[in-house]
Structure formats: C-alpha cells, structure tokens
Design an enzyme around this catalytic site. Structure first.
Site, PDB file in Angstrom:
ATOM      1  CG  HIS A 238     -14.198  -1.194  11.399  1.00  0.00           C
ATOM      2  ND1 HIS A 238     -14.481  -2.336  12.125  1.00  0.00           N
ATOM      3  CD2 HIS A 238     -13.034  -1.455  10.733  1.00  0.00           C
ATOM      4  CE1 HIS A 238     -13.536  -3.239  11.906  1.00  0.00           C
ATOM      5  NE2 HIS A 238     -12.659  -2.742  11.065  1.00  0.00           N
TER       6      HIS A 238
ATOM      7  NE  ARG B 152      -3.867  -1.854   2.514  1.00  0.00           N
ATOM      8  CZ  ARG B 152      -4.324  -2.362   3.661  1.00  0.00           C
ATOM      9  NH1 ARG B 152      -3.909  -1.870   4.822  1.00  0.00           N
ATOM     10  NH2 ARG B 152      -5.194  -3.334   3.646  1.00  0.00           N
TER      11      ARG B 152
ATOM     12  CB  CYS C  24     -11.413  -2.641   7.296  1.00  0.00           C
ATOM     13  SG  CYS C  24     -10.478  -3.241   8.703  1.00  0.00           S
TER      14      CYS C  24
HETATM   15  P1  NAP Z   1      -6.905 -15.862   6.608  1.00  0.00           P
HETATM   16  O1  NAP Z   1      -8.307 -16.217   6.910  1.00  0.00           O
HETATM   17  O2  NAP Z   1      -5.822 -16.389   7.503  1.00  0.00           O
HETATM   18  O3  NAP Z   1      -6.596 -16.363   5.100  1.00  0.00           O
HETATM   19  C1  NAP Z   1      -5.291 -16.340   4.564  1.00  0.00           C
HETATM   20  C2  NAP Z   1      -5.305 -16.881   3.132  1.00  0.00           C
HETATM   21  O4  NAP Z   1      -3.965 -16.868   2.654  1.00  0.00           O
HETATM   22  C3  NAP Z   1      -5.794 -18.336   3.006  1.00  0.00           C
HETATM   23  O5  NAP Z   1      -6.501 -18.506   1.793  1.00  0.00           O
HETATM   24  C4  NAP Z   1      -4.492 -19.117   2.965  1.00  0.00           C
HETATM   25  O6  NAP Z   1      -4.596 -20.377   2.296  1.00  0.00           O
HETATM   26  C5  NAP Z   1      -3.654 -18.170   2.138  1.00  0.00           C
HETATM   27  N1  NAP Z   1      -2.229 -18.464   2.291  1.00  0.00           N
HETATM   28  C6  NAP Z   1      -1.531 -18.668   3.435  1.00  0.00           C
HETATM   29  N2  NAP Z   1      -0.239 -18.985   3.143  1.00  0.00           N
HETATM   30  C7  NAP Z   1      -0.141 -18.957   1.791  1.00  0.00           C
HETATM   31  C8  NAP Z   1       0.911 -19.203   0.879  1.00  0.00           C
HETATM   32  N3  NAP Z   1       2.151 -19.552   1.307  1.00  0.00           N
HETATM   33  N4  NAP Z   1       0.673 -19.123  -0.442  1.00  0.00           N
HETATM   34  C9  NAP Z   1      -0.560 -18.783  -0.890  1.00  0.00           C
HETATM   35  N5  NAP Z   1      -1.624 -18.534  -0.083  1.00  0.00           N
HETATM   36  C10 NAP Z   1      -1.408 -18.629   1.246  1.00  0.00           C
HETATM   37  O7  NAP Z   1      -6.698 -14.286   6.557  1.00  0.00           O
HETATM   38  P2  NAP Z   1      -7.796 -13.114   6.288  1.00  0.00           P
HETATM   39  O8  NAP Z   1      -8.363 -12.641   7.554  1.00  0.00           O
HETATM   40  O9  NAP Z   1      -8.699 -13.572   5.204  1.00  0.00           O
HETATM   41  O10 NAP Z   1      -6.858 -11.926   5.736  1.00  0.00           O
HETATM   42  C11 NAP Z   1      -6.274 -11.992   4.445  1.00  0.00           C
HETATM   43  C12 NAP Z   1      -5.550 -10.694   4.123  1.00  0.00           C
HETATM   44  O11 NAP Z   1      -6.463  -9.618   4.110  1.00  0.00           O
HETATM   45  C13 NAP Z   1      -4.473 -10.313   5.151  1.00  0.00           C
HETATM   46  O12 NAP Z   1      -3.405  -9.732   4.460  1.00  0.00           O
HETATM   47  C14 NAP Z   1      -5.188  -9.316   6.051  1.00  0.00           C
HETATM   48  O13 NAP Z   1      -4.280  -8.444   6.667  1.00  0.00           O
HETATM   49  C15 NAP Z   1      -6.085  -8.607   5.062  1.00  0.00           C
HETATM   50  N6  NAP Z   1      -7.308  -8.011   5.625  1.00  0.00           N
HETATM   51  C16 NAP Z   1      -8.145  -8.708   6.447  1.00  0.00           C
HETATM   52  C17 NAP Z   1      -9.334  -8.125   6.882  1.00  0.00           C
HETATM   53  C18 NAP Z   1     -10.321  -8.854   7.738  1.00  0.00           C
HETATM   54  O14 NAP Z   1     -11.389  -8.287   7.988  1.00  0.00           O
HETATM   55  N7  NAP Z   1     -10.051 -10.089   8.145  1.00  0.00           N
HETATM   56  C19 NAP Z   1      -9.680  -6.851   6.483  1.00  0.00           C
HETATM   57  C20 NAP Z   1      -8.820  -6.167   5.642  1.00  0.00           C
HETATM   58  C21 NAP Z   1      -7.648  -6.773   5.228  1.00  0.00           C
HETATM   59  P3  NAP Z   1      -4.798 -21.770   3.132  1.00  0.00           P
HETATM   60  O15 NAP Z   1      -6.263 -21.850   3.501  1.00  0.00           O
HETATM   61  O16 NAP Z   1      -4.420 -22.797   2.137  1.00  0.00           O
HETATM   62  O17 NAP Z   1      -3.915 -21.691   4.321  1.00  0.00           O
END
Ligand code: NAP
Length: 348
Positions: free
Chosen positions: A240, A110, A148
């Site tokens: 939020h 970003r 977010c």
């Molecule tokens: P999450 O539920 O832990 O999901 C992570 C994803 O990344 C899963 O699909 C995982 O696949 C994949 N992954 C992990 N290691 C990997 C690798 N080596 N190669 C390719 N894919 C891989 O996380 P999340 O909460 O969805 O957040 C995802 C991103 O969005 C983060 O960067 C976070 O900071 C951002 N974010 C989150 C939110 C929120 O509300 N949660 C809001 C804004 C931004 P597997 O299932 O195979 O492990």
C-alpha cells in the site's frame, strides 16, 4: 530456549496462510494448532487449505489436523486470530474469557476502549490496557493490530510525533491483496483505479488517532489531530502506497524532519525482537521511490519505506510512504505484537 506453542484461528484463509508462512522457523514461537470453521475442522491442513502464497505450504503444518475455533485445553495459551470478521467478535471473546491471549488481526475489537491497538514502535505503553480487561472477568486478553493501510501511515508519521502532529491528509493507493482472495474482480481492477474501499477511510482516521493517542488510565485519549483519508484500490499486487501531507505544531526545517526519519528507532529494535526490522522507517533518497514492486518486500516486508520529503504549500511537509499490507499490515504486525508482549513478561 523451549519454544512457546501458538495457534492460528482462521488458519485456512488468506491472512491465516500469511501467519503460517511468517511463523515458520520463528525462533520463539512454534505453530501447533490450526483452527477454522466447521467446514474445515477434522481435515488435514493441507486438505482444508487452498495454498495461495508463494512457495509451498510448510510440510510440518500441512499434516496438522484443523480444529474448531472453540477454546479448549488443546489450544495454546497464545493464539493469533485471522478469522472472518463476521464471526471474530464472539469467538475471540470466548478465547479471552477462557484464559487465552488473542492477538488479533481482525477489525472487530480494535476500537474498544480497553483493547490496545498496537504498533510496537509507536505505542508499546498501550499494552497496559490488557490489565484493564480483567474488569470484564476474563482470564486472558485481546490485543489487536491496525488496518493494513493505517500501519503504513502511522509508521511513516511516527518520527514526526515529537514535532506535534496537528493535521494529516493521506491518500492511499492500495494493493489488491488487501481485499483477500479472490478480492476485486480482474475486469474491475485491470488498467483501472477504484476510488472507494468500503469503510476504509473512516477506519484509517479513527485508528490513526487511537494509535497516536495517549494512555490515560483505563483508556486512550485520541490524538486531537484533524485527519482526512482518501482510499483508492489500484492494480498493484502487494504494497500500500500513501501520499501524506502533514501540519506540525513546531516550526521545523526539512533537514530536521529528514534527520527524524533517518534516525527513528524504537523498543522493538532496542530489544532486538525477532521480527523487528533493523530500520523500521527506511528513507529512500531517489526521486522516484518508494515503489511497491521494488520496495514493499524490504526487511522481510516489516519496514515502512518513505521518500520524496518536501515542503507543502498548504500544510507543512509532504512525503510518500509504503508498507507491505499482508506482512507489516497483517500477520507480521500481529507476530511483532506478540513478541512485544512476551518481552514484557505478559505471556508467562
Ligand atoms: P478469508 O480468506 O475469507 O479467511 C477467513 C478465515 O476465517 C478462514 O480460515 C475461515 O475458515 C475462517 N472462518 C470462517 N467462518 C468461521 C467460523 N464460523 N469459525 C471459525 N473460523 C471461521 O479472509 P482473510 O482475507 O484471510 O481475512 C481474515 C481477517 O483478516 C478478516 O477479519 C479481515 O478483515 C482481516 N484482514 C485481512 C487483510 C487482507 O489483506 N486480506 C488484511 C488485514 C486484515 P474456513 O476456511 O474453514 O472457511
């Protein structure tokens, strides 16, 4: 119109699932590629994913086979990224280098000077930075959406930009879904407030200044406003809420500010982009609104609701704003970014 094939990297995670849900039935984009870690690759999406969203997993996507997140001819040109931040930097770069357009929700790129941090209603001209990325030798490019809480804040501030924003004090009450799954332990958050979200305050401050900043050739000059963020986690599921005090360069009345909130519109609305809310900033006149349980889902979760505009004895005005953190703050924001890019002819 023939739909454009798109992929989601990190499709099995919480944000990835939001992309899958948000893209279902999209009039321009069709999800044909789901990528995740090697733990999931080779499995059917339904077997690799613990579906945690309301409603059932879209049937067509359930049958897709999960791929490794490596660039290849099997991956569509346009990919959304929802990967774990620990791995997103290198993988997103590899995709961009290989000619893909990566529209990322992760924080990793970003703040890089040649990467647009987009809110289509505020800074669509920042997309010009994509051309600057060619100097990296990439055939494709990376565009990002903000954190977010920052999306909700900057959308709430957007109507006030013409008055000259000089000072911002923002205090958040952030939903637990913003921490992903399983997120904050229930023993910590039930009937409680946690006045700390690691890294969030600094992120909100610098991202806001970049989003509201000016395109200056090959980089963005940040808005020279003084900004202070206080970030708190509260026992709310989605949405939020942010209380904001703002100091303005121009001396304006409450009526002028209210008029600006109520009449704000921008390029996504003028171009009728499929995910654009009709009213991007919806002002609610009731004394006790907006509220996350009642208002976060308005306009399919894509608008920001604002209310309680009053004069501030310290700065000039104060108000409350609210945005849906996993829709407008994540998947919906990235899809709207891609729609803007398509409408600019950048995805041809
Ligand atoms: P999450 O539920 O832990 O999901 C992570 C994803 O990344 C899963 O699909 C995982 O696949 C994949 N992954 C992990 N290691 C990997 C690798 N080596 N190669 C390719 N894919 C891989 O996380 P999340 O909460 O969805 O957040 C995802 C991103 O969005 C983060 O960067 C976070 O900071 C951002 N974010 C989150 C939110 C929120 O509300 N949660 C809001 C804004 C931004 P597997 O299932 O195979 O492990």
């Amino acid at each position: 119109m023939k739909k454009i094939e798109v992929g989601v990297l990190g499709a099995t995670g919480m944000v990835g699932q939001s992309f899958v849900k948000f893209l279902e039935g999209h009039p321009w984009f069709e999800l044909t590629f789901v990528g995740a870690s090697s733990r999931s690759a080779g499995k059917k999406y339904a077997d690799a994913t613990s579906w945690r969203l309301d409603g059932s997993m879209p049937e067509r996507v359930a049958g897709l086979t999960v791929s490794d997140c490596v660039p290849s001819s099997a991956a569509p040109k346009l990919v959304f990224s929802a990967m774990d931040a620990d791995v997103a930097t290198e993988i997103e770069r590899a995709f961009a280098e290989a000619g893909h357009f990566v529209v990322s929700n992760s924080k990793n790129h970003r703040m890089e000077s040649d990467v647009p941090l987009l809110v289509p209603e505020i800074n669509p001209d920042h997309l010009k930075l994509l051309a600057v990325q060619k100097a990296r030798g990439w055939k494709g490019a990376i565009a990002t959406n903000p954190n977010c809480s920052t999306v909700a804040l900057t959308m709430g501030l957007a109507p006030l930009i013409p008055f000259g924003i000089e000072t911002i004090v923002a205090t958040t009450m952030q939903a637990i879904s913003g921490a992903g799954y399983p997120g904050v332990p229930s023993m910590d958050i039930m009937a409680n407030v946690i006045p700390f979200i690691g890294g969030e305050e600094a992120k909100m401050e610098i991202e806001t200044q970049k989003i509201l900043g000016m395109l200056a050739g090959d980089h963005i000059e940040p808005l020279p406003a003084r900004m202070s963020a206080h970030c708190n986690r509260v026992p709310v599921v989605d949405g939020h809420t942010i209380t904001v005090s703002v100091g303005l360069r121009e001396k304006v009345t409450r009526e002028q500010v209210l008029y600006a909130f109520e009449n704000f519109t921008a390029i996504p609305q003028q171009r009728n982009l499929p995910s654009a809310p009709k009213k991007p900033v919806l002002y609610l006149h009731e004394d006790n609104r907006p509220q996350p349980r009642r208002d976060a889902g308005r306009e399919n979760g894509m608008c920001v609701t604002v209310g309680r505009l009053r004069t501030c004895p310290v700065l000039d005005f104060k108000f409350v704003c609210l945005g849906h953190n996993t829709v407008r703050g994540a998947a919906g924001a990235a899809v709207l970014n891609a729609e803007l890019m398509y409408s600019e002819g950048l995805l041809d």
